[in-house]
Design a protein around this motif. Structure first.
Motif, PDB file in Angstrom:
ATOM      1  N   ASN A   1       0.844  -1.192   0.000  1.00 18.09           N
ATOM      2  CA  ASN A   1       0.000   0.000   0.000  1.00 18.09           C
ATOM      3  C   ASN A   1       0.878   1.240   0.000  1.00 18.09           C
ATOM      4  N   LEU A   2       0.601   2.140  -0.921  1.00 18.01           N
ATOM      5  CA  LEU A   2       1.442   3.321  -1.090  1.00 18.01           C
ATOM      6  C   LEU A   2       0.570   4.563  -1.163  1.00 18.01           C
ATOM      7  N   GLY A   3       0.870   5.550  -0.300  1.00 16.16           N
ATOM      8  CA  GLY A   3       0.100   6.787  -0.302  1.00 16.16           C
ATOM      9  C   GLY A   3       0.973   7.993  -0.066  1.00 16.16           C
ATOM     10  N   GLY A   4       0.540   9.150  -0.572  1.00 18.94           N
ATOM     11  CA  GLY A   4       1.317  10.373  -0.388  1.00 18.94           C
ATOM     12  C   GLY A   4       1.337  10.846   1.054  1.00 18.94           C
ATOM     13  N   VAL A   5       0.255  10.562   1.803  1.00 23.36           N
ATOM     14  CA  VAL A   5       0.180  10.935   3.210  1.00 23.36           C
ATOM     15  C   VAL A   5       0.239   9.706   4.108  1.00 23.36           C
ATOM     16  N   ALA A   6      -0.495   8.650   3.764  1.00 24.32           N
ATOM     17  CA  ALA A   6      -0.485   7.415   4.542  1.00 24.32           C
ATOM     18  C   ALA A   6      -0.638   6.231   3.610  1.00 24.32           C
ATOM     19  N   GLY A   7       0.091   5.149   3.913  1.00 27.23           N
ATOM     20  CA  GLY A   7      -0.010   3.957   3.079  1.00 27.23           C
ATOM     21  C   GLY A   7      -1.325   3.230   3.264  1.00 27.23           C
ATOM     22  N   GLY A   8      -1.760   3.098   4.533  1.00 28.65           N
ATOM     23  CA  GLY A   8      -3.006   2.413   4.803  1.00 28.65           C
ATOM     24  C   GLY A   8      -3.386   2.536   6.256  1.00 28.65           C
ATOM     25  N   GLY A   9      -4.614   2.067   6.576  1.00 30.37           N
ATOM     26  CA  GLY A   9      -5.081   2.078   7.953  1.00 30.37           C
ATOM     27  C   GLY A   9      -6.378   2.831   8.097  1.00 30.37           C
ATOM     28  N   SER A  10      -6.625   3.295   9.336  1.00 29.53           N
ATOM     29  CA  SER A  10      -7.840   4.042   9.638  1.00 29.53           C
ATOM     30  C   SER A  10      -7.761   5.451   9.075  1.00 29.53           C
ATOM     31  N   ILE A  11      -8.909   5.974   8.691  1.00 25.50           N
ATOM     32  CA  ILE A  11      -8.994   7.369   8.299  1.00 25.50           C
ATOM     33  C   ILE A  11      -9.763   8.106   9.380  1.00 25.50           C
ATOM     34  N   ALA A  12      -9.172   9.100   9.982  1.00 23.53           N
ATOM     35  CA  ALA A  12      -9.886   9.951  10.934  1.00 23.53           C
ATOM     36  C   ALA A  12     -10.395  11.161  10.169  1.00 23.53           C
ATOM     37  N   ILE A  13      -9.627  12.232  10.143  1.00 28.68           N
ATOM     38  CA  ILE A  13      -9.954  13.388   9.313  1.00 28.68           C
ATOM     39  C   ILE A  13      -8.680  13.851   8.623  1.00 28.68           C
TER      40      ILE A  13
END
Length: 358
Positions: A1-13
């Protein structure tokens, strides 16, 4: 999993976050579980999901900034999105997201590809997913050799999919805009959905697409693409699958082009608003883009509003208009071929269709 802010997991805000870096997967060894890449987050599959508000991927005027690229080998699905690659089974709301970067899968996989300017795949289980006032301005390109797998490539969301044996899931896409060109290509491409806004809403789900606008060209295939399966292409949505749905107050001005050479065993359904309508309501929508068949497909249905209506239950087209050219340069010579084009509906396959005020 690759993301500019977070790769993966829970999304809060996530609020007013931005990514300007290139996200690229170039793995040479197949990994189980597939590939999930998003400008903000790659994968969200926890039980809690909050809001993504006014986030951005890329920089206006330069589609090479913030690019999302998959060149990597995988043994699972490929899910790419300007905001999120894959949202699974949790309620999600994305508001005011903007993507300016190009998104592409360059690995010719035999597995499903799900690519969107905002979200690649939304898989819901008795929950609601909402996209409001989102924009995509980058090109969205998918390469595939899948012959039997379901995929989607679209300017906003690749696939919106429910879960069997539970209550219906709901997808609401409101006020979204796509200006990027959308292309599905690759040898043997099949069973895929291509669109300016949403590839498909399917599988025990219902959805409303309202007030959305597409001005990007939407195309399946080039001169070398040959398929034996089904492709559904639309300026707004490729297909209403096994779901009820509403498309209203939407506009398409981009060209919708079939370049796929389809042989026995499959067919192409493409329209200025909807490629294939199985049920639901299409209301107050307008198309001004050309709808072009430049293939030699043996089975091709195309229309200014709907390519083909295969309504097992009630389907209604109401108050819609088409001013776009309907063009067929289909060069198929087989006597068993079926080519059908029209200003509103290319072909009506069943009688459960009402057309009013068009």
């Amino acid at each position: 999993n690759l993301g500019g802010v977070a790769g993966g997991g829970s999304i809060a805000i996530f609020k007013e976050c931005a990514n300007y870096g290139t996200l690229i997967c170039s793995t040479t060894e197949a990994k189980a579980g597939g590939t999930n890449i998003g400008g903000i987050i790659g994968l969200s599959n926890s039980e809690f999901c909050g809001d993504i508000i006014d986030c951005t991927n890329g920089r206006q005027g330069d589609p090479t900034v913030g690019q999302i690229i998959n060149n990597g080998v995988t043994s699972g699905d490929i899910r790419l999105g300007g905001c999120i690659g894959f949202i699974q089974n949790i309620e999600a709301t994305i508001t005011g997201f903007k993507n300016y970067a190009n998104i592409s899968n360059n690995y010719e996989t035999g597995l499903p590809i799900m690519i969107g300017g905002v979200v690649g795949r939304m898989l819901a289980k008795e929950v609601t997913h909402t996209l409001t006032d989102c924009e995509n301005h980058g090109a969205v390109t998918g390469m595939s050799i899948a012959a039997d797998k379901i995929g989607g490539v679209a300017g906003i969301a690749g696939i919106c999919q429910g879960t069997a044996d539970v209550a219906q899931s709901v997808f609401n896409i409101t006020g979204c805009t796509n200006t990027g060109n959308v292309l599905l290509d690759g040898p043997g491409t099949g069973n895929c959905h291509v669109a300016g806004i949403v590839g498909t809403i399917r599988d025990n789900s219902t959805g409303t697409i309202s007030g959305c606008n597409n001005s990007g060209d939407v195309r399946n295939g080039t001169a070398t693409t040959t398929v034996k399966k089904w492709i559904y292409t639309g300026g707004i949505i490729g297909q209403f699958g096994s779901s009820t749905g509403v498309v209203k107050d939407c506009e398409n001005s981009g060209d919708v082009i079939n370049g796929v050479h389809c042989t026995q065993g499959g067919g192409i359904r493409f329209g200025g608003i909807v490629g294939n309508a199985e049920n639901g309501l299409i209301e107050n929508c307008t198309n001004s883009g050309a709808v072009k068949d430049i293939s030699y497909s043996i089975d091709s249905d195309f229309g200014g509003i709907v390519g083909r209506a295969t309504s097992a239950v009630a389907c209604e087209i109401k108050g819609c208009s088409n001013t776009g050219d309907i063009v067929s340069n289909n060069t198929i010579e087989e006597t068993a071929s079926w080519i059908s084009g029209n200003g509103i509906v290319g072909r009506i396959a069943k009688s459960n269709l009402n057309i009013k005020g068009c």
